[in-house]
Design an enzyme around this catalytic site. Structure first.
Site, PDB file in Angstrom:
ATOM      1  N   TYR A 101      10.706  25.883  -8.184  1.00  0.00           N
ATOM      2  CA  TYR A 101       9.900  26.440  -8.361  1.00  0.00           C
ATOM      3  C   TYR A 101      10.277  27.672  -9.600  1.00  0.00           C
ATOM      4  O   TYR A 101      11.365  27.922  -9.505  1.00  0.00           O
ATOM      5  CB  TYR A 101      10.542  27.501  -7.508  1.00  0.00           C
ATOM      6  CG  TYR A 101       9.245  29.042  -7.846  1.00  0.00           C
ATOM      7  CD1 TYR A 101       8.434  29.500  -7.272  1.00  0.00           C
ATOM      8  CD2 TYR A 101      10.270  30.314  -8.569  1.00  0.00           C
ATOM      9  CE1 TYR A 101       7.435  30.506  -7.467  1.00  0.00           C
ATOM     10  CE2 TYR A 101       9.457  31.272  -9.177  1.00  0.00           C
ATOM     11  CZ  TYR A 101       7.617  31.831  -8.226  1.00  0.00           C
ATOM     12  OH  TYR A 101       6.987  33.001  -8.097  1.00  0.00           O
ATOM     13  N   GLU A 189       3.493  30.963 -13.930  1.00  0.00           N
ATOM     14  CA  GLU A 189       4.324  30.132 -12.225  1.00  0.00           C
ATOM     15  C   GLU A 189       3.880  28.638 -12.221  1.00  0.00           C
ATOM     16  O   GLU A 189       3.050  28.128 -11.984  1.00  0.00           O
ATOM     17  CB  GLU A 189       3.839  30.982 -11.189  1.00  0.00           C
ATOM     18  CG  GLU A 189       4.533  30.386  -9.420  1.00  0.00           C
ATOM     19  CD  GLU A 189       3.957  31.409  -8.725  1.00  0.00           C
ATOM     20  OE1 GLU A 189       4.481  32.367  -7.717  1.00  0.00           O
ATOM     21  OE2 GLU A 189       3.053  30.782  -7.611  1.00  0.00           O
TER      22      GLU A 189
END
Ligand code: GDP
Ligand code: MN
Length: 384
Positions: A101, A189
Site C-alpha cells: 500500500y 493512493e
C-alpha cells in the site's frame, strides 16, 4: 474532485509510474475489441468511485474472448454499493507476488503532507490501521522542503518491503510524490502496489482526489468535470447559486451564513434528528434566493420538514420575512416549515410572518426550540 481508477492511472502514467496497459470501454463488444488489442489474460474492472469492488464482483480475470464477453456483460450495469457501473477498464492482467500500500495525503492537523507505506496492501488501509498499526510506515513531508531521496529510502526500509522491491518502490514513490504535488492532489493512493514474480513494482489500482480549488491552474482537468458523479440536489442548488451540501437525513435546512448553517446541522443532530442538507443562502435573503432554496429542498424526496434558521445582521429581519412570504407564494411546499428568526429587526420580521402562520408554518422563539419542533414534526411524518 475524485477521479475514477482509469483516470488516476492515466494521470500516473504521465508521471512515468508503471501501470498496466488498458482501455476504458462502455460496451461488451468494445471490451472484447480492447482485450484483443491488449492481449489475454485481461482484468475487467468496474469503474465506480467506491472501494471493495473486487469483493462485490466488479473485478474479474478473463483468459479469452468468451470470458471477457461473459464478465464484462455481468459487470456493465451491475450495482456496486448504490453505484451503477456504466464503464469498465480492461487492462493487461498482472502476476502478483506481493501486495503493498502507498499513499500521499494531507495531514491537516500537522499542517504537513503525510506519506503512508505498508507491506500489507490489497486490503482497506483502515483495517490495517485498526488491526496492525505498526505495519504502516508513515512520514511527514514539509510542503516547502519537499521529499528528499534519503527520506524515501529510509521510509521504504521502515515499511519492511521485500528487498527485491526496494529500488522499484523508491522510484515509484518519488514519482508519486511529484504527481501529488504537481497535480495539486489531496490524495494519491496505490492499493495494491504490487511486486511481480519477475521483481517489478507496479501500480495495480489508483485512487486520486484533486483539489477543486486548483482547477484554474489545470485547464486539462475540465475533462474530469464531465465524468464527475454529482448529487442531483447539489447540481440543482449550485445552478441557483446556493451553497449546498447534500446529507442523508430528512430535515431540510435553510440558514443565512455558513457558520449558522453548520450550527443548524449540529443542533438538528443534537436533538435527535437527521439533517437532509447544509444550505447557506448567504447575506441577501430575498424572495428569489429563498424561492430557489425552498425549491431545492422541496424536491428532495427524503425531506419531511423544513427548518429555516435566520439571524439578521446586515440583512434585516423584515426583509427576510418578506422574502419568505413571497417565496411561499411562488412555491408549493409539501413539508411543514419551522422558522426561527432572530437578530436585527427580528420583531418587525416576526410581525410580517404572523398572519401567515398555520399548522404547517410555525415560528419558534429560539434555535433549540425550532430544532426540537422541526425534528418532532419530521419524525411524526416518518423521518427515521
Ligand atoms: P478494489 O477492491 O476496488 O480496491 O480494486 P483493486 O483494483 O485494488 O483490486 C482488488 C484486488 O483484485 C487486488 O488487490 C488484486 O488482488 C486483484 N487484482 C486486480 N488486478 C489484478 C491483476 O491484474 N491480476 C491479479 N492476479 N489480481 C488482480
Ligand atoms: Mn484497491
Amino acid at each position: 474532485m475524485d477521479l475514477y481508477e482509469y483516470q488516476g492511472k492515466q494521470l500516473f502514467a504521465r508521471y512515468d509510474i508503471p501501470v498496466s496497459r488498458g482501455e476504458a470501454v462502455v460496451t461488451v463488444d468494445a471490451a472484447v475489441a480492447a482485450s484483443d488489442r491488449i492481449g489475454y489474460p485481461v482484468v475487467i474492472k468496474a469503474q465506480v468511485q467506491v472501494g471493495g469492488r473486487g469483493k462485490a464482483g466488479g473485478i474479474k480475470l478473463a483468459a479469452n474472448a468468451d470470458e471477457c464477453r461473459e464478465h464484462s456483460g455481468n459487470i456493465l450495469g451491475m450495482d456496486i454499493k448504490g453505484h451503477t457501473v456504466g464503464l469498465v477498464w480492461v487492462e493487461s492482467a498482472s502476476d502478483i507476488s506481493k501486495e503493498y500500500y502507498a499513499s500521499f495525503t494531507l495531514d491537516r492537523s500537522a499542517k504537513l503532507h503525510l506519506g503512508m507505506l505498508s507491506a500489507e496492501g490489497g486490503v482497506e488501509i483502515e483495517q490495517v490501521a485498526d488491526e496492525n498499526p505498526d505495519a504502516i510506515a508513515k512520514i511527514h513531508v514539509d510542503p516547502v522542503d519537499g521529499l528528499t531521496g534519503a527520506q524515501v529510502r529510509a521510509w521504504v526500509a521502515a515499511a519492511g518491503l521485500d528487498p527485491e522491491a526496494t529500488e522499484g518502490a523508491i522510484d515509484i514513490l518519488t514519482k508519486l510524490w511529484r504527481c501529488y504535488v504537481d497535480a495539486d492532489a489531496d490524495l494519491v493512493e496505490i492499493n495494491p502496489l504490487i511486486l511481480t514474480p519477475d521483481g517489478r513494482v507496479h501500480a495495480l489500482d489508483a485512487k486520486v482526489t484533486l483539489d477543486d480549488s486548483s482547477v484554474f491552474r489545470h485547464p486539462e482537468y475540465e475533462e474530469y468535470d464531465e465524468t464527475q458523479v454529482r448529487d442531483a440536489r447539489e447540481t440543482a442548488a449550485h445552478e441557483r447559486g446556493l451553497q449546498y451540501v447534500g446529507l442523508d437525513g430528512y430535515v431540510g435546512i435553510i440558514a443565512n451564513g455558513a457558520g449558522l448553517a453548520m450550527s443548524t446541522v449540529d443542533i438538528v443532530s443534537q436533538v435527535g434528528g437527521k439533517p437532509a442538507n447544509f444550505l447557506d443562502i448567504g447575506g441577501g435573503a430575498n424572495a428569489d434566493v429563498m424561492t430557489g432554496a425552498l425549491e431545492v429542498i422541496n424536491n428532495d424526496p427524503d425531506v419531511n420538514a423544513i427548518f429555516i434558521n435566520i439571524f439578521g445582521g446586515i440583512t434585516k429581519g423584515e426583509e427576510v420575512a418578506k422574502g419568505i412570504v413571497a417565496a411561499l407564494d411562488r412555491v408549493q411546499i409539501d413539508s411543514p416549515i419551522v422558522i426561527r428568526l432572530d437578530g436585527t429587526n427580528a420583531d418587525e420580521g416576526r410581525a410580517i410572518l404572523e398572519p401567515h402562520l398555520s399548522g404547517t408554518l410555525q415560528l419558534q422563539p429560539t434555535m433549540v426550540d425550532a430544532a426540537r419542533a422541526v425534528v418532532d414534526i419530521a419524525q411524526s411524518r416518518g423521518g427515521k
